[in-house]
Design an enzyme around this catalytic site. Structure first.
Site, PDB file in Angstrom:
ATOM      1  N   GLU A   1      -6.339  -0.028  -6.875  1.00 45.20           N
ATOM      2  CA  GLU A   1      -5.260   0.788  -7.569  1.00 45.20           C
ATOM      3  C   GLU A   1      -4.159  -0.033  -8.364  1.00 45.20           C
ATOM      4  OE1 GLU A   1      -4.263   4.840  -4.993  1.00 45.20           O
ATOM      5  OE2 GLU A   1      -3.971   2.772  -3.842  1.00 45.20           O
TER       6      GLU A   1
ATOM      7  N   SER B   1       0.693  -1.209   0.052  1.00 39.59           N
ATOM      8  CA  SER B   1       0.134   0.116  -0.034  1.00 39.59           C
ATOM      9  C   SER B   1       0.711   1.375  -0.014  1.00 39.59           C
ATOM     10  CB  SER B   1      -1.033  -0.118   1.111  1.00 39.59           C
ATOM     11  OG  SER B   1      -0.472  -0.658   2.235  1.00 39.59           O
TER      12      SER B   1
ATOM     13  N   ASN C   1      -3.817   6.629  -0.370  1.00 35.19           N
ATOM     14  CA  ASN C   1      -3.196   6.521   1.055  1.00 35.19           C
ATOM     15  C   ASN C   1      -2.434   7.711   1.112  1.00 35.19           C
ATOM     16  OD1 ASN C   1      -4.582   4.253   1.593  1.00 35.19           O
ATOM     17  ND2 ASN C   1      -2.762   2.998   1.780  1.00 35.19           N
TER      18      ASN C   1
ATOM     19  N   HIS D   1      -2.960  -2.874  -5.826  1.00 36.39           N
ATOM     20  CA  HIS D   1      -3.292  -2.444  -4.548  1.00 36.39           C
ATOM     21  C   HIS D   1      -4.913  -2.815  -4.153  1.00 36.39           C
ATOM     22  CE1 HIS D   1      -3.771   0.699  -1.126  1.00 36.39           C
ATOM     23  NE2 HIS D   1      -3.668  -0.339  -0.560  1.00 36.39           N
TER      24      HIS D   1
END
Ligand code: 3H9
Length: 698
Positions: A438, A405, A476, A426
Site C-alpha cells: 500500500e 499500518s 486494515n 505499507h
C-alpha cells in the site's frame, strides 16, 4: 492482408511476422492475417511458412479484451486448424512468452524452434477458462498425458529447455526469432521434411481421470477451471480428434460463461490498472539504488530481503550491535529460503548477505541512501523520534517512508522539515513473500515521491495500490470492519470455527479467527485498547472475551494457543477448549440469547460489512477506484481471486440486495450497519462499482 501480420517471401519461404504490440495478442486482425497469410503462401507456391512475432514476444495468447463480447470470425480454433492443414510445412520461432492461444498456434504448426529465454505455457486456468483452441487435444498427443495435465492444470510457464525435454519444442537456438526460424525452415525444405500434424498423432494413453479430477478440484480451493480442464484432456485420450475438439469447446464455453471467469479476468486487468494513476502521468520517479531500513524485526528483515533480492543495496539500522546481528540472522534465513527454492545460487546468496547488505547502529550510515523505510514499533512518539534522526542524517531528496499500518502519515510527515519527501510504504508480513504494497500518499507528499514508491514496488515485484491517509488505510480499515461483523456474529450465536469454515468454503485462504491466530492476538488486543481509549461510538457493541484469551497469555500460533490449539502443529489446528466458555460467559453477561446462523448468513453479513466499508473507503477517496480495493483484498487478505475481489463480487450479487440487507440489519444495530453514502448513490442511480472503474480509466 491485415497490418497485424506482415508477409514476405524469402527464398521460397513465406515469412508471417506478427506485429500487434505490446504482446502480440491474437485479436481478430491477427487471426485474419494468419489465415490470409497461409492461403497466400500456398497460392504463391512457397515451400514452407515461418511464423514469428515482432517486438518482445511471440503471441502471448488470445486477446482477453474480446472475452464476453460477441465472437469475431475467424475463431482461434479455426486458425490453428488452418495452420495445421497448410499444404506445406509450417515452422514457428518462439521468443518471449508463447502463452495460451499463442502456444496453441505453435501446436498447430508442424515444427517449433525457440530461443533459450523463451517461455511457454497454457495459463488459461488462471483466467477461469481452459485452452480452447485445441491445446487440450494437441498437447497430450505431443507430450503425453502426464506432462500435459501438469502444464494445463497448473497454468505454469516453463522455459524452452524444459519444453524441449518433454518434446514440446524441437530445437533451441540463440539468435533473433526471424533468423533462427528462417534457417530452420531452409533446412527443412532442403531435407524435404514432411508436414507433421499433431492432430494426426495417435490418441495418448489415458490416466485415472476420475482420481485426477477429484485431486485437482480439492487442490484448487473452489476454483473449477483446473478440474474442468482435466475432463478436456480425458477427451483427448478417449475420442477421435474432431470429437475431442467439440468436447473442448463445450467445456470451454461452460467456463467462459461462468462468474469465475468474470472474476479472474477482472483481477487480471485490475492488478495492471492499479499503477495507472492520472496524477502520475509523465511524473518521473527519483532514482533508487540504495535503501535504508530502520528496524530489523520480522517486518524490517522481510523488507530488506525483498530489496536485496531485487538488486538494491540495503543499510539496516538497529538499536544495538546484538539487535543488528539478530536482524542479519533473520535476513540470512530468508535468503537461505530463496537459495533452497532455487531463486538464487550460492554465489548470489553470499554476495547479497555479505556485500549488498550492511547492518549498523548508526544513522550516519544512511547518508547515501536514496530511500529509507522505517519499520519500528507502532507508536507515534517512537516513529517521530526515528523521523527526526532521518531528517538529520539523510541527503536532500531522499525519500523517507514509514511502514506504519495505521498511524497518521500526515502527522509523521509534519514532524520533519521535509514533508513532501515523506510517504507511507505499507508492506505485508512476511514482506519478502507477500505481494501487496500500500503506497500511502499524505497531504504534502510530492508526486515524484509517489511515483518513486510505485517504481520501487515494481522493482520489488510487488502489486502496489495507492491509498489515502486514514486509520488502517485501505486494507486494515476494511479488515477491522468485517472482523467486527464476525465478532458480532460470535456474540449472537455463531462459533469462531463455524465462521472460519463458512468463509474458507467461500474461498478465503483462511477464516478471520485463524488469520488472527497467525498474525498474533496481541495485535488486535492493542488496537481494541487504543480504540476504547479513543472512545467507541455511542451505542457501539464491544466484546472482551478475546482480551481474556490474551490476558491468559494466548496470542495465537506463536504461543501455541489462540482461538485454536496448535499442539499438533500450525497446520493441524483444533478448537481451543478455553474459547467457547469465555464466549458463553460473555453472552450471559451481556444478556444475549444465542441463535443459529446458517453458513449463507455468515458469508452474507461478513461480505456486506466488507463491501459497505469498502464503499466508504472509495467514497472518501482513500481508495481511488473500486478496483484498488479489489486488488488490496486479493493480494493482502487472502480474498479468493476467482471472485474478483469484494467490489466485483458485490457487482455480481447486485448492489440493491446488499443495500437492502444492510438497511434491514441496521434496524437492530444502527451504529454498525450504516449504509455507505456511495452505495446508496450507486443503487439510486442504477449503477455499480464497475461503472466507477470505467469512468476513472476513461
Ligand atoms: C487464451 O489464450 C484462450 C485460448 O486458449 C482460447 C481462445 C479461443 N490480451 O502483463 P503486462 C496487455 S487466454 C489482451 O503488463 P508483462 C496487458 O493488459 C490468454 N491484452 O506485461 C497490458 O496492458 P496495459 C492466455 C493483454 O511483460 C500489456 O498487455 N494468455 C494480454 O509484465 C502488457 O502486459 C495469458 O493468460 C492478452 N492476452 O507480462 C497471458 N496479455 O499496458 C496473459 C497482456 O494496457 N498475459 N495484455 O496494462 C500475461 O501473462 C502477461 O501479460 C505477459 C507479459 C507474461 C504476456
Amino acid at each position: 492482408m491485415s497490418d497485424a501480420i506482415g508477409y514476405e517471401l524469402i527464398d521460397d519461404i513465406a515469412v508471417l511476422a506478427a506485429d500487434n504490440p505490446p504482446v502480440n495478442a491474437l485479436g481478430q486482425a491477427v487471426r485474419q492475417g494468419l489465415v490470409d497469410g497461409i492461403a497466400r503462401a500456398e497460392r504463391e507456391g512457397a515451400k514452407a511458412i515461418l511464423i514469428y512475432g515482432k517486438g518482445r514476444t511471440f503471441f502471448a495468447g488470445a486477446d482477453i479484451r474480446e472475452f464476453g463480447k460477441p465472437p469475431l470470425e475467424p475463431g482461434l480454433p479455426e486458425v490453428c486448424d488452418r495452420i495445421e492443414a497448410a499444404t506445406i510445412p509450417v515452422v514457428v520461432a518462439l521468443h518471449g512468452t508463447a502463452l495460451g492461444g499463442g502456444l496453441e498456434v505453435a501446436l498447430g504448426a508442424h515444427y517449433r524452434i525457440a530461443v533459450p529465454s523463451a517461455r511457454v505455457g497454457l495459463p488459461e486456468v488462471h483466467l477461469g477458462i481452459l485452452p480452447g483452441a485445441g491445446g487440450t487435444q494437441r498437447l497430450p498427443r505431443l507430450v503425453g498425458v502426464d506432462s500435459a495435465l501438469d502444464l494445463i492444470t497448473s497454468g505454469r510457464h516453463v522455459k524452452a529447455g524444459a519444453a524441449k525435454q518433454i518434446g514440446l519444442i524441437d530445437r533451441i537456438e540463440e539468435g533473433e526469432p526471424r533468423e533462427i526460424g528462417l534457417a530452420y525452415a531452409r533446412e527443412l525444405v532442403a531435407e524435404g521434411a514432411p508436414r507433421r500434424a499433431v492432430s494426426e498423432m495417435p490418441n495418448p494413453q489415458g490416466a485415472d481421470f476420475d482420481t485426477v479430477y477429484e485431486q485437482t478440484l480439492a487442490a484448487s480451493r473452489g476454483q473449477i477451471s483446473p478440474a474442468t480442464a482435466v475432463r478436456a484432456v480425458q477427451a483427448a485420450c478417449e475420442l477421435p480428434f474432431e470429437q475431442g475438439m467439440k468436447r473442448e469447446r463445450e467445456l470451454f464455453m461452460e467456463l467462459m460463461n461462468s462468474d469465475q471467469r468474470e472474476g479472474l479476468i477482472h483481477a487480471f486487468f485490475a492488478e495492471r490498472a492499479v499503477a495507472r494513476l492520472p496524477e502520475l502521468d509523465g511524473v518521473a520517479p527519483r532514482s533508487v539504488k540504495a535503501i535504508g531500513v530502520i528496524g530489523g524485526g520480522t517486518m524490517g528483515a522481510g523488507i530488506a530481503t525483498s530489496a536485496l533480492l531485487s538488486g538494491l543495496t540495503v543499510t539496516l539500522v538497529e538499536m544495538s550491535d546484538d539487535a543488528a546481528q539478530a536482524a542479519k540472522g533473520r535476513i540470512g534465513n530468508n535468503l537461505a529460503g530463496a537459495l533452497k527454492r532455487g531463486k538464487i545460487n550460492q554465489e548470489k546468496h553470499d554476495a547479497l548477505l555479505n556485500e549488498a547488505l550492511t547492518v549498523t547502529t548508526s544513522y550516519d550510515d544512511l547518508a547515501r541512501a536514496d530511500l529509507v523505510i522505517e519499520a519500528v514499533f507502532e507508536d507515534m512518539d517512537v516513529k517521530k523520534q526515528v523521523f527526526a534522526k532521518l531528517d538529520a542524517a539523510c541527503k536532500p531528496g531522499a525519500v523517507l517512508a514509514t511502514n506504519t499500518s495505521y498511524l497518521d502519515v500526515n502527522e509523521i510527515a509534519a514532524s520533519t522539515s521535509r514533508p513532501a519527501d515523506v510517504i507511507g510504504l505499507h508492506f505485508f508480513s512476511p514482506a519478502h513473500v507477500m505481494k501487496l504494497l500500500e503506497i500511502v500518499v499524505a497531504d504534502k507528499t510530492a508526486p515524484e515521491v509517489t511515483a518513486t514508491g510505485f517504481a520501487l514496488g515494481k522493482a520489488m515485484g510487488k502489486v502496489s495500490v495507492r491509498a489515502g491517509v486514514c486509520d488502517g488505510f485501505i486494507g486494515n480499515r476494511i479488515l477491522s470492519t468485517y472482523r467486527t461483523a464476525a465478532d458480532h456474529m460470535v456474540l449472537d450465536g455463531a462459533t469462531p470455527y463455524q465462521i472460519d469454515a463458512a468463509l474458507e468454503k467461500f474461498g478465503f485462504a483462511m477464516g478471520p479467527f485463524a488469520v488472527a491466530d497467525l498474525a498474533g492476538l496481541d495485535i488486535g488486543w492493542a488496537v481494541r485498547k487504543r480504540k476504547r481509549a479513543e472512545g467507541l461510538p455511542e451505542g457501539a457493541r464491544d466484546s472482551t472475551y478475546a482480551d481474556k484469551l490474551c490476558e491468559d497469555g494466548h496470542f495465537g500460533q506463536k504461543t501455541g494457543k489462540g482461538y485454536y490449539d496448535y499442539a499438533d502443529g500450525p497446520r493441524k489446528r483444533k478448537p481451543n477448549a478455553e474459547v467457547m466458555p469465555l464466549i458463553e460467559a460473555e453472552r450471559k453477561e451481556q444478556g444475549i440469547t444465542r441463535r443459529d446462523f446458517s453458513d449463507d448468513e455468515i458469508v452474507r453479513r461478513y461480505m456486506a460489512a466488507m463491501v459497505n466499508e469498502a464503499a466508504k473507503v472509495v467514497g472518501e477517496g482513500i481508495a481511488r477506484r473500486p478496483l484498488d480495493v479489489d486488488v488490496t483484498l486479493l493480494y493482502g487478505y487472502g480474498f479468493p481471486r476467482y471472485r474478483g475481489g469484494p467490489m466485483k463480487w458485490a457487482d455480481m450479487q447486485g448492489l440493491e440486495g446488499l443495500l437492502e440487507d444492510i438497511r434491514t440489519w441496521g434496524k437492530e444495530d444502527p451504529v454498525f450497519w450504516q449504509p455507505a453514502p456511495l452505495l446508496e448513490k450507486l443503487v439510486s442511480e442504477g449503477r455499480n462499482f464497475e461503472d466507477l472503474n470505467k469512468e476513472a480509466s476513461a
